[in-house]
Motif scaffolding. Structure first.
Motif, PDB file in Angstrom:
ATOM      1  N   UNK A  15       9.685   2.201  14.068  1.00 45.13           N
ATOM      2  CA  UNK A  15      10.045   1.513  12.824  1.00 45.13           C
ATOM      3  C   UNK A  15      10.796   2.480  11.915  1.00 45.13           C
ATOM      4  N   UNK A  19      10.977   0.311   6.832  1.00 46.68           N
ATOM      5  CA  UNK A  19       9.845  -0.417   7.411  1.00 46.68           C
ATOM      6  C   UNK A  19       8.542   0.310   7.118  1.00 46.68           C
ATOM      7  N   UNK A  20       8.591   1.634   7.233  1.00 45.90           N
ATOM      8  CA  UNK A  20       7.393   2.438   7.001  1.00 45.90           C
ATOM      9  C   UNK A  20       6.949   2.324   5.539  1.00 45.90           C
ATOM     10  N   UNK A  22       7.397  -0.213   3.547  1.00 49.43           N
ATOM     11  CA  UNK A  22       6.753  -1.519   3.400  1.00 49.43           C
ATOM     12  C   UNK A  22       5.356  -1.500   4.006  1.00 49.43           C
ATOM     13  N   UNK A  23       5.227  -0.862   5.170  1.00 53.56           N
ATOM     14  CA  UNK A  23       3.931  -0.827   5.851  1.00 53.56           C
ATOM     15  C   UNK A  23       2.913  -0.050   5.015  1.00 53.56           C
ATOM     16  N   UNK A  25       2.983   0.385   1.705  1.00 55.61           N
ATOM     17  CA  UNK A  25       2.648  -0.393   0.505  1.00 55.61           C
ATOM     18  C   UNK A  25       1.609  -1.458   0.838  1.00 55.61           C
ATOM     19  N   UNK A  26       1.833  -2.135   1.960  1.00 53.09           N
ATOM     20  CA  UNK A  26       0.869  -3.160   2.366  1.00 53.09           C
ATOM     21  C   UNK A  26      -0.488  -2.532   2.691  1.00 53.09           C
ATOM     22  N   UNK A  29      -2.455  -1.897  -0.389  1.00 51.78           N
ATOM     23  CA  UNK A  29      -3.028  -3.148  -0.896  1.00 51.78           C
ATOM     24  C   UNK A  29      -4.243  -3.567  -0.072  1.00 51.78           C
ATOM     25  N   UNK A  30      -4.104  -3.459   1.250  1.00 51.83           N
ATOM     26  CA  UNK A  30      -5.214  -3.836   2.124  1.00 51.83           C
ATOM     27  C   UNK A  30      -6.434  -2.969   1.863  1.00 51.83           C
ATOM     28  N   UNK A  37       2.753   0.443 -10.914  1.00 47.67           N
ATOM     29  CA  UNK A  37       4.025  -0.242 -10.673  1.00 47.67           C
ATOM     30  C   UNK A  37       5.040   0.126 -11.744  1.00 47.67           C
ATOM     31  N   UNK A  41      11.975  -5.954 -14.363  1.00 49.54           N
ATOM     32  CA  UNK A  41      11.974  -7.316 -13.851  1.00 49.54           C
ATOM     33  C   UNK A  41      11.369  -7.453 -12.468  1.00 49.54           C
ATOM     34  N   UNK A  42      11.624  -6.465 -11.620  1.00 53.41           N
ATOM     35  CA  UNK A  42      11.004  -6.496 -10.301  1.00 53.41           C
ATOM     36  C   UNK A  42      10.179  -5.233 -10.140  1.00 53.41           C
ATOM     37  N   UNK A  86      -7.148   0.453   7.907  1.00 50.46           N
ATOM     38  CA  UNK A  86      -6.189  -0.642   7.689  1.00 50.46           C
ATOM     39  C   UNK A  86      -4.743  -0.225   7.971  1.00 50.46           C
TER      40      UNK A  86
END
Lengths: 240, 615
Positions: A15, A19-20, A22-23, A25-26, A29-30, A37, A41-42, A86
């Motif tokens: 990846x 991709x890493x 995103x992985x 960050x997820x 969260x998990x 943050x 706006x975003x 996780x």
């Protein structure tokens, strides 16, 4: 600001850097670890990776930098123990600490290239699946190859064509190599372990293979395995 | 992990684009101990990983089959062209992502087919797996190949390749199919015996149990079921969506996919009845989920996956009965956690405008409308009940609120369409531009109006299933006409590839004779046809010629209303009588009110045990 030391191996090496990100960050969260943050706006979580890793390269010394959200107080050991269950396969959290050296102090990177020839397989000697320790019968073809590679990397100047956004650029990689050893490994493979510039400018260790491919095409490997081993500062002290 | 395949992969992967899509190993993929597995199913999606992993059906069925003890379901996608070449050069067979074992070792090979232009990918995958393409060439129970999904409501073009089809929603029938297979294997049934057993499961269509014969003019003479086969096979539905299993613990991809977010399916079916829309008819009857169920599913899935985005999906989410209570609770949950919530397919009505402003608090997404036609007359004819007033009002609020980007989707070539309707699109776009000039919060930033037209493809089980398709040349003439009437530098106009839509029409309404054409096109190298990088019209034209098939028979000819249709053996719930009535109303530009303003008697309620839609 905190830092996370992690490994990227196995299926995960395929990846990309984005991709890493995103992985990770997820995974935070998990793990129920709230990241700070950005405003605006975003809103984006404050998480970055010190040195982006090329697709297909393994590493045992990746460093991510992050900031916990206000109110999220966790000891570093707990961040590691919460993340590991996780994280996706191939990503392992190894250590976590608050603060750390300034990113600008990072100077050198130790990497290992395993070059496989013909039908032999590029096994990483460090991963316990055979390798440098297994005795290799001395064979003249292998000796010629080792000699040629050692000679190549001993040259005072070694220009390689690098693909940049503006097209191909000629770069002399010799000054960016601090140490380099060439040794034989099981199954006619060759292991190159090198300490190369980590930034200003960075030397992607895979460019060493490009040098072989262009200068010594007869020794172009059939398969290459590349692994980042350690990061250092200017004085070769481990960077954290 | 399969060592032989892994060794070959290590050499190939550095050379291909996006290698992450070929290795599996994602968070929460299902891996089982082979010693406890008696049946292996390969869930094949005939498109790339990024498209396939975005498919809700795959997520649901993967979970449902893997909940069965002794059964292991793995994922397989179509390799991109570079990977296919490398695999063929290395002699690497198609493998499943979880175990990396060759698909040829699997018992059940299931395809989920949602797009006609992915048919050749099915053949690529079977071929790479070393499995004979045609059902008749596969003997015994070793490789049972079947398909389901939106395209299989007309199963005939794929009939040569599939042992059977699973029609409609697969939550229950897939389990029954797998169990029927296990029992057949235990009892040592022949393939023929197994297919007859299988045919007893409602929703299962076995094409070899039906004989299609043709008249000299090429139209169907008769569809004759073999003794024991049902006249019609009725699609399956889930009676109570609140009780149906839902993937709240999904696989989390390691590489970006098309819909890279949690997908919360709020309802199935659509109350609207747009006359061109196959999904609108075939997903009936309308069944909402309770907002309490959905809130729980959303929270569970977001916490499990770590997703920072959620979308409320359905064919028309603003028609979801409990949208307000659901979004009230969810926006609160999401805002506190920096999670972005999106509600696609909003209609341009009052409530949607309020919702749009509410969602804006988290993140401002683009504004998208699908008026489909440029004049009210034609919008009435296709039963797309959106008015110009609604569109302009919504744009006014959006522009005043700071939006400066609008996307508009239309179709060209709709039944009864005239040049006046085409020019009407230009007029509507001009009015939207003027609305921006009058109401924009900040005119300095300018406005972008994206207009896209698709080439109308008549689909089975719609009010327009008998209609002619115009020729690609005529479509392009109408595109040019529209372009001439939209000369504004704020407008960007894109139109779909005409030839692709022409072939889509051939395959969508194709009969059994198309199997040979698909195979011939594939043998000529047709693959990944839905991707412009690969789509090659000439290969298809040569294949049609080779098989002696005239494409116009399926496109510009139109089907007679008394003609036997290739898909007449399938009952999707809505009746042919109703569809004919809808066609007649279209000719009179007469709208049919949505399901909540009076039942139009489509017939889909017959599928419900309670007999009442939209409870």
């Amino acid at each position: 600001m905190s830092r996370l030391l992690f490994a990227k191996e196995g299926a995960a090496i395929w990846s990309s850097h984005l991709d890493l990100m995103r992985a990770l960050m997820r995974s935070f969260r998990r793990a129920g670890i709230d990241l700070k943050h950005s405003q605006g706006f975003t809103p984006h979580p404050e998480l970055s990776i010190l040195m982006p890793l090329s697709v297909g390269v393994e590493s045992q010394c990746e460093i991510a930098e992050f900031t916990l959200a206000e109110g999220c107080v966790l000891p570093p050991e707990e961040i590691v123990s919460r993340l590991n269950p996780v994280l996706p396969a191939g990503i392992r959290a190894l250590d976590c600490w608050e603060g750390g050296r300034k990113a600008g102090k990072l100077a050198w990177l130790r990497a290992r290239l395993t070059l496989a020839y013909e039908e032999s397989e590029a096994r990483d000697p460090g991963s316990g699946d055979g390798g440098a320790d297994s005795p290799t019968p001395p064979r003249s073809a292998q000796n010629d190859r080792l000699e040629a590679l050692r000679e190549l990397f001993a040259r005072p100047s070694l220009t390689v064509e690098k693909h940049s956004k503006k097209g191909p650029v000629e770069t002399d990689i010799a000054p960016m190599i601090r140490e380099l050893t060439v040794s034989a490994a099981a199954g006619d493979a060759v292991v190159i372990e090198a300490v190369v510039a980590a930034q200003n400018p960075t030397l992607n260790p895979l460019l060493l293979v490009t040098a072989i491919e262009t200068r010594l095409p007869e020794y172009k490997p059939a398969q290459v395995r590349c692994r980042r081993l350690e990061l250092y500062d200017e004085d070769m002290q481990v960077f954290r | 992990m399969n060592q032989r395949i892994d060794a070959a992969l290590a050499r190939i992967l550095p050379r291909v684009q996006k290698p992450a899509r070929y290795v599996g190993g994602e968070y929460n993929q299902t891996v089982k101990e082979l010693s406890g597995v008696d049946t292996r199913m390969a869930f094949c999606f005939p498109d790339t990983y990024e498209i396939g992993m975005s498919n809700l059906g795959l997520r649901i069925l993967y979970g449902i089959v893997n909940r069965m003890e002794g059964v292991w379901c793995e994922r397989v996608f179509t390799p991109w062209g570079d990977m296919e070449d490398e695999m063929r050069a290395a002699g690497l067979p198609l493998f499943a992502l979880e175990s990396h074992d060759p698909v040829g070792d699997f018992d059940l090979i299931a395809f989920s087919v949602g797009y006609e232009m992915s048919y050749t990918n099915i053949l690529t995958m079977l071929d790479l797996a070393g499995i004979p393409l045609r059902a008749a060439d596969r003997k015994g129970l070793h490789h049972i190949v079947f398909a389901g999904g939106a395209c299989t409501y007309n199963p005939e073009p794929l009939a040569d390749f599939m042992d059977f089809f699973s029609l409609g929603e697969g939550e229950e029938s897939t389990v029954e199919i797998v169990n029927c297979y296990r029992s057949a294997k235990r009892r040592g049934l022949s393939k023929e015996e197994f297919l007859w057993e299988l045919g007893k499961i409602p929703g299962v269509y076995v094409p070899s149990h039906y004989v299609h014969s043709y008249k000299p003019d090429g139209t169907l003479e008769a569809i004759t079921p073999l003794a024991g086969a049902p006249e019609k096979v009725t699609k399956r539905i889930v009676q109570d969506l609140d009780k149906a299993w839902y993937p709240t613990e999904p696989i989390v991809p390691m590489t970006e996919i098309v819909h890279d977010r949690m997908n919360l399916e709020v309802m199935r079916g659509c109350i609207r009845g747009c006359r061109f829309c196959q999904a609108g008819y075939t997903y009936r009857p309308v069944r909402p989920r309770k907002p309490e169920t959905l809130y729980e599913q959303a929270v569970h899935a977001l916490e499990f996956s770590g997703d920072s985005e959620i979308t409320l999906s359905s064919l028309s989410t603003s028609d979801y009965k409990y949208l307000e209570p659901l979004t009230d609770r969810l926006t609160e949950y999401c805002a506190a956690r920096n999670i972005n919530m999106s509600v696609p397919s909003l209609r341009a009505d009052n409530f949607s405008r309020d919702l749009m402003l509410k969602l804006q608090k988290v993140r401002k997404s683009g504004l998208t409308f699908a008026p489909e036609a440029g004049t009210q007359r034609l919008r009435d004819a296709i039963n797309k009940n959106v008015t110009e007033e609604d569109i302009l009002k919504t744009c006014e609020i959006a522009f005043a609120g700071g939006w400066n980007n609008v996307k508009l989707y239309f179709m060209l070539g709709l039944p009864t369409e005239t040049d006046e309707d085409v020019i009407g699109i230009g007029d509507l776009v001009y009015k939207i531009y003027n609305t921006w000039k009058a109401h924009a919060a900040n005119k300095k930033r300018g406005v972008r109006i994206h207009v896209a037209t698709a080439f109308f493809v008549p689909k089975p089980f719609t009010g327009f299933q008998w209609e002619r398709q115009i020729t690609p040349e005529e479509y392009l003439r109408r595109c040019r006409l529209l372009k001439e009437h939209m000369n504004n530098k704020s407008v960007e106009y894109n139109y779909h590839e005409a030839k692709l839509s022409e072939l889509e029409a051939v395959l969508a309404r194709g009969d059994r004779r198309l199997g040979a054409v698909i195979e011939a096109a594939w043998r000529r190298g047709a693959k990944l046809d839905g991707w412009m990088e690969y789509f090659d019209y000439d290969k298809w034209i040569a294949a049609l010629d080779e098989c002696g098939i005239d494409r116009h028979f399926y496109t510009t000819r139109g089907f007679g209303s008394d003609e036997i249709l290739p898909w007449d053996s399938i009952d999707p719930g809505v009746s042919k009588r109703f569809l004919l009535r809808e066609r007649e109303r279209a000719y009179r530009s007469e709208i049919t009110p949505d399901c909540r303003h009076g039942c139009a008697g489509c017939g889909a309620n017959r599928l419900l045990e309670c007999g009442v839609c939209d409870p």
